[in-house]
Design an enzyme around this catalytic site. Structure first.
Site, PDB file in Angstrom:
ATOM      1  N   ARG A  77       0.852  -1.183   0.000  1.00 53.27           N
ATOM      2  CA  ARG A  77       0.000   0.000   0.000  1.00 53.27           C
ATOM      3  C   ARG A  77       0.897   1.244   0.000  1.00 53.27           C
ATOM      4  O   ARG A  77       2.098   1.157   0.249  1.00 53.27           O
ATOM      5  CB  ARG A  77      -0.904   0.016   1.235  1.00 53.27           C
ATOM      6  CG  ARG A  77      -1.918  -1.114   1.283  1.00 53.27           C
ATOM      7  CD  ARG A  77      -2.598  -1.163   2.644  1.00 53.27           C
ATOM      8  NE  ARG A  77      -3.265   0.089   2.967  1.00 53.27           N
ATOM      9  CZ  ARG A  77      -3.537   0.514   4.205  1.00 53.27           C
ATOM     10  NH1 ARG A  77      -3.165  -0.230   5.244  1.00 53.27           N
ATOM     11  NH2 ARG A  77      -4.149   1.652   4.396  1.00 53.27           N
ATOM     12  N   SER A  79       0.538   4.083   1.965  1.00 54.98           N
ATOM     13  CA  SER A  79       0.579   4.918   3.166  1.00 54.98           C
ATOM     14  C   SER A  79       2.008   4.986   3.700  1.00 54.98           C
ATOM     15  O   SER A  79       2.816   4.084   3.448  1.00 54.98           O
ATOM     16  CB  SER A  79      -0.347   4.359   4.245  1.00 54.98           C
ATOM     17  OG  SER A  79       0.190   3.159   4.781  1.00 54.98           O
ATOM     18  N   LYS A 153      -2.363  -7.869  10.760  1.00 50.37           N
ATOM     19  CA  LYS A 153      -3.711  -7.670  11.309  1.00 50.37           C
ATOM     20  C   LYS A 153      -4.733  -7.383  10.203  1.00 50.37           C
ATOM     21  O   LYS A 153      -5.943  -7.481  10.437  1.00 50.37           O
ATOM     22  CB  LYS A 153      -3.716  -6.544  12.346  1.00 50.37           C
ATOM     23  CG  LYS A 153      -3.407  -5.167  11.822  1.00 50.37           C
ATOM     24  CD  LYS A 153      -3.356  -4.153  12.955  1.00 50.37           C
ATOM     25  CE  LYS A 153      -3.049  -2.745  12.460  1.00 50.37           C
ATOM     26  NZ  LYS A 153      -4.076  -2.199  11.561  1.00 50.37           N
ATOM     27  N   ASP A 154      -4.254  -7.052   8.983  1.00 49.08           N
ATOM     28  CA  ASP A 154      -5.155  -6.801   7.855  1.00 49.08           C
ATOM     29  C   ASP A 154      -5.397  -8.037   7.005  1.00 49.08           C
ATOM     30  O   ASP A 154      -6.251  -8.014   6.113  1.00 49.08           O
ATOM     31  CB  ASP A 154      -4.568  -5.706   6.939  1.00 49.08           C
ATOM     32  CG  ASP A 154      -4.470  -4.350   7.617  1.00 49.08           C
ATOM     33  OD1 ASP A 154      -5.280  -4.090   8.525  1.00 49.08           O
ATOM     34  OD2 ASP A 154      -3.579  -3.556   7.240  1.00 49.08           O
ATOM     35  N   ALA A 198     -11.311   3.930  14.288  1.00 52.95           N
ATOM     36  CA  ALA A 198     -12.049   3.154  13.289  1.00 52.95           C
ATOM     37  C   ALA A 198     -12.142   1.692  13.682  1.00 52.95           C
ATOM     38  O   ALA A 198     -12.730   0.882  12.963  1.00 52.95           O
ATOM     39  CB  ALA A 198     -11.365   3.286  11.932  1.00 52.95           C
ATOM     40  N   SER A 199     -11.574   1.337  14.829  1.00 59.60           N
ATOM     41  CA  SER A 199     -11.503  -0.049  15.267  1.00 59.60           C
ATOM     42  C   SER A 199     -12.621  -0.394  16.238  1.00 59.60           C
ATOM     43  O   SER A 199     -12.732   0.210  17.313  1.00 59.60           O
ATOM     44  CB  SER A 199     -10.143  -0.306  15.938  1.00 59.60           C
ATOM     45  OG  SER A 199     -10.159  -1.484  16.699  1.00 59.60           O
ATOM     46  N   LEU A 200     -13.452  -1.384  15.884  1.00 57.58           N
ATOM     47  CA  LEU A 200     -14.491  -1.841  16.801  1.00 57.58           C
ATOM     48  C   LEU A 200     -13.875  -2.509  18.027  1.00 57.58           C
ATOM     49  O   LEU A 200     -14.461  -2.483  19.117  1.00 57.58           O
ATOM     50  CB  LEU A 200     -15.435  -2.809  16.099  1.00 57.58           C
ATOM     51  CG  LEU A 200     -16.361  -2.218  15.028  1.00 57.58           C
ATOM     52  CD1 LEU A 200     -17.246  -3.300  14.436  1.00 57.58           C
ATOM     53  CD2 LEU A 200     -17.209  -1.092  15.608  1.00 57.58           C
ATOM     54  N   ARG A 201     -12.717  -3.107  17.859  1.00 50.93           N
ATOM     55  CA  ARG A 201     -12.018  -3.713  19.001  1.00 50.93           C
ATOM     56  C   ARG A 201     -11.695  -2.648  20.045  1.00 50.93           C
ATOM     57  O   ARG A 201     -11.960  -2.831  21.242  1.00 50.93           O
ATOM     58  CB  ARG A 201     -10.724  -4.383  18.524  1.00 50.93           C
ATOM     59  CG  ARG A 201      -9.799  -4.842  19.657  1.00 50.93           C
ATOM     60  CD  ARG A 201      -8.456  -5.274  19.116  1.00 50.93           C
ATOM     61  NE  ARG A 201      -7.721  -4.184  18.501  1.00 50.93           N
ATOM     62  CZ  ARG A 201      -6.936  -3.343  19.152  1.00 50.93           C
ATOM     63  NH1 ARG A 201      -6.786  -3.441  20.460  1.00 50.93           N
ATOM     64  NH2 ARG A 201      -6.282  -2.394  18.520  1.00 50.93           N
ATOM     65  N   ARG A 202     -11.129  -1.530  19.615  1.00 55.69           N
ATOM     66  CA  ARG A 202     -10.803  -0.451  20.554  1.00 55.69           C
ATOM     67  C   ARG A 202     -12.084   0.181  21.101  1.00 55.69           C
ATOM     68  O   ARG A 202     -12.192   0.475  22.288  1.00 55.69           O
ATOM     69  CB  ARG A 202      -9.937   0.606  19.865  1.00 55.69           C
ATOM     70  CG  ARG A 202      -8.530   0.119  19.507  1.00 55.69           C
ATOM     71  CD  ARG A 202      -7.684   1.239  18.934  1.00 55.69           C
ATOM     72  NE  ARG A 202      -6.330   0.782  18.604  1.00 55.69           N
ATOM     73  CZ  ARG A 202      -5.794   0.830  17.397  1.00 55.69           C
ATOM     74  NH1 ARG A 202      -6.494   1.311  16.378  1.00 55.69           N
ATOM     75  NH2 ARG A 202      -4.555   0.404  17.194  1.00 55.69           N
ATOM     76  N   ARG A 219     -11.069   7.599  10.408  1.00 57.02           N
ATOM     77  CA  ARG A 219     -10.297   6.919   9.375  1.00 57.02           C
ATOM     78  C   ARG A 219      -9.112   7.765   8.925  1.00 57.02           C
ATOM     79  O   ARG A 219      -9.025   8.952   9.189  1.00 57.02           O
ATOM     80  CB  ARG A 219     -11.195   6.630   8.160  1.00 57.02           C
ATOM     81  CG  ARG A 219     -12.330   5.650   8.407  1.00 57.02           C
ATOM     82  CD  ARG A 219     -11.883   4.212   8.479  1.00 57.02           C
ATOM     83  NE  ARG A 219     -11.029   3.834   7.369  1.00 57.02           N
ATOM     84  CZ  ARG A 219     -11.443   3.558   6.133  1.00 57.02           C
ATOM     85  NH1 ARG A 219     -12.746   3.605   5.860  1.00 57.02           N
ATOM     86  NH2 ARG A 219     -10.599   3.208   5.195  1.00 57.02           N
ATOM     87  N   GLY A 220      -8.201   7.116   8.194  1.00 55.57           N
ATOM     88  CA  GLY A 220      -7.041   7.812   7.650  1.00 55.57           C
ATOM     89  C   GLY A 220      -5.739   7.252   8.186  1.00 55.57           C
ATOM     90  O   GLY A 220      -5.726   6.477   9.140  1.00 55.57           O
ATOM     91  N   GLN A 223      -0.695  10.113  10.070  1.00 55.64           N
ATOM     92  CA  GLN A 223      -0.532  11.564   9.973  1.00 55.64           C
ATOM     93  C   GLN A 223      -1.887  12.272   9.896  1.00 55.64           C
ATOM     94  O   GLN A 223      -2.081  13.313  10.532  1.00 55.64           O
ATOM     95  CB  GLN A 223       0.308  11.913   8.738  1.00 55.64           C
ATOM     96  CG  GLN A 223       1.773  11.528   8.846  1.00 55.64           C
ATOM     97  CD  GLN A 223       2.043  10.045   8.557  1.00 55.64           C
ATOM     98  OE1 GLN A 223       1.105   9.256   8.361  1.00 55.64           O
ATOM     99  NE2 GLN A 223       3.297   9.669   8.537  1.00 55.64           N
ATOM    100  N   THR A 224      -2.819  11.683   9.152  1.00 55.46           N
ATOM    101  CA  THR A 224      -4.150  12.280   9.027  1.00 55.46           C
ATOM    102  C   THR A 224      -4.880  12.288  10.370  1.00 55.46           C
ATOM    103  O   THR A 224      -5.518  13.279  10.747  1.00 55.46           O
ATOM    104  CB  THR A 224      -4.982  11.496   7.993  1.00 55.46           C
ATOM    105  OG1 THR A 224      -4.335  11.571   6.716  1.00 55.46           O
ATOM    106  CG2 THR A 224      -6.385  12.064   7.871  1.00 55.46           C
ATOM    107  N   ARG A 225      -4.779  11.205  11.105  1.00 55.92           N
ATOM    108  CA  ARG A 225      -5.479  11.124  12.399  1.00 55.92           C
ATOM    109  C   ARG A 225      -4.890  12.117  13.404  1.00 55.92           C
ATOM    110  O   ARG A 225      -5.628  12.749  14.167  1.00 55.92           O
ATOM    111  CB  ARG A 225      -5.388   9.696  12.938  1.00 55.92           C
ATOM    112  CG  ARG A 225      -6.094   8.683  12.055  1.00 55.92           C
ATOM    113  CD  ARG A 225      -6.123   7.324  12.699  1.00 55.92           C
ATOM    114  NE  ARG A 225      -6.287   6.263  11.706  1.00 55.92           N
ATOM    115  CZ  ARG A 225      -6.572   5.009  11.981  1.00 55.92           C
ATOM    116  NH1 ARG A 225      -6.724   4.634  13.239  1.00 55.92           N
ATOM    117  NH2 ARG A 225      -6.695   4.110  11.034  1.00 55.92           N
ATOM    118  N   CYS A 312     -14.128  -7.296  10.113  1.00 57.41           N
ATOM    119  CA  CYS A 312     -14.137  -5.921  10.634  1.00 57.41           C
ATOM    120  C   CYS A 312     -15.426  -5.593  11.373  1.00 57.41           C
ATOM    121  O   CYS A 312     -15.525  -4.568  12.041  1.00 57.41           O
ATOM    122  CB  CYS A 312     -13.937  -4.926   9.480  1.00 57.41           C
ATOM    123  SG  CYS A 312     -12.274  -4.939   8.791  1.00 57.41           S
TER     124      CYS A 312
END
Length: 378
Positions: A77, A79, A153-154, A198-202, A219-220, A223-225, A312
């Site tokens: 990817r 990022s 994890k993805d 963006a994580s349901l786990r967290r 999301r992002g 750096q974006t977050r 997810c």
């Protein structure tokens, strides 16, 4: 200037790329590198000929570099974090295999995934598996790349036909980091504070312990977050410490959450490298980088995830590690997204592949039974 440096060099008139002119008289260059007086009248035309040869040689070298075929194309990817992981893989390959240390031997190929394209929806709403891996795996199977570098994890619990993942790099710190400009911990946040994730786990674990907080979709890339946090869109956010360390951005961390307070995602902090199942050469390259302790821990956690058929849409956490006695200790968790119900279990056994996979599966079956069929209806 190059021309003069060659002429003034106090050696015989040779160059690895440029042969001496055929009409050169033996011994016509003096010990100081200057032509004798009788040859001075030939110098302008001689210099021109040499300049042409130098230019042609430079062009030939440049064309050779441009047309050189990479020995390995790494798919990733785009990022900053994904690229950091691809570069880490490249550097390890270069350090382990001398033929890969040459310029141009390894090429990084950036591939945009579904998860990268859709940023305005929660991952759970997009649905499906492999949101950050599908397009990369397709490029691998089509021969557009030779190996694929993923955040484990993805990676879905199944692999496409024709693909294997025989390598995990040494695992980074699995903990989550709390980042906030106004409070030093989740417990100090005022009621109603927004925590971006963006994580349901967290989300489920935050709401389980701090039901007065509000978790919003966030999301992002890293750096974006951090920019959104600075702009005041949320009061706090949670990020994997592993990613921050790989990006050299740990100065942003306010506090670290222990695994007791926030059980990590399955395979958090682990990098996986995949190749085609019929490509023995690539399999050999990446197998040389494998960190077996990490691979076994990831196998245990993914067996737990596979048993729960997690995606997810399901808040699932799990962590396997080698304890002080050398055995494997595994902790697993499944929760409702709103945090009102959290089920946990643990296992301990030999740090060996078969035993650890069995532990993960057994823990998953236990939580499925305890949760009941309606637990996953969301």
């Amino acid at each position: 200037m190059q021309m003069h440096s060659i002429l003034l060099k106090p050696t015989s008139f040779t160059h690895p790329l440029i042969p001496a002119p055929s009409n050169m008289i033996p011994g016509s260059i003096s010990a100081l590198g200057f032509p004798p007086p009788s040859l001075k009248t030939q110098l302008p035309s001689y210099c021109h000929a040499r300049k042409v040869l130098v230019t042609r040689a430079a062009v030939a070298v440049e064309q050779e570099l441009k047309t050189k075929v990479s020995l390995i194309k790494i798919g990733t990817r785009g990022s900053p974090l994904a690229l950091a992981q691809a570069y880490e893989t490249r550097d390890k390959l270069m350090a382990t295999h001398t033929e890969l240390a040459e310029d141009g031997a390894i090429e990084i190929v950036i591939i945009k995934t579904t998860g990268d394209k859709i940023l305005n929806q929660p991952l759970a709403d997009i649905g499906g598996k492999g949101l950050f891996t599908k397009e990369i795996d397709e490029a691998l199977l089509e021969g557009k790349i030779d190996i694929a570098v993923h955040s484990m994890k993805d990676v879905p619990t199944y692999f496409p036909d024709g693909m294997i993942l025989p390598c995990n790099l040494p695992r980074e710190d699995v903990r989550d980091a709390f980042i906030c400009l106004t409070a030093s911990s989740l417990a100090e946040l005022p009621a109603g504070s927004k925590v971006g994730s963006a994580s349901l786990r967290r989300q489920s674990q935050v709401l389980y312990r701090y039901p007065s907080l509000k978790v919003v979709n966030f999301r992002g890339n890293v750096q974006t977050r951090l920019r959104k946090l600075s702009d005041g869109e949320v009061q706090a956010t949670l990020l994997a410490l592993a990613g921050l360390k790989r990006l050299n951005m740990t100065e942003n961390v306010t506090a670290l959450l222990s695994v007791d307070e926030m059980l990590p995602a399955i395979a958090q902090g682990a990098i996986g490298i995949a190749c085609r199942s019929d490509d023995d050469k690539m399999a050999g390259y990446i197998a040389s980088l494998n960190h077996e302790e990490t691979r076994l821990a990831v196998a245990c956690e993914r067996a737990f995830l596979e048993t729960l058929d997690g995606s997810c849409r399901t808040p699932i956490a799990g962590y396997a590690y080698r304890d002080k006695d050398g055995n494997c200790t595994f902790r697993g968790l499944v929760a409702s997204p709103d945090g009102t119900r959290v089920l946990e279990t643990s296992r301990r056994g030999p740090y060996a592949h078969e035993d650890m996979v069995s532990m993960g599966k057994d823990a998953g079956k236990e939580l499925l039974t305890r949760a009941g069929p309606s637990f996953f209806d969301w």
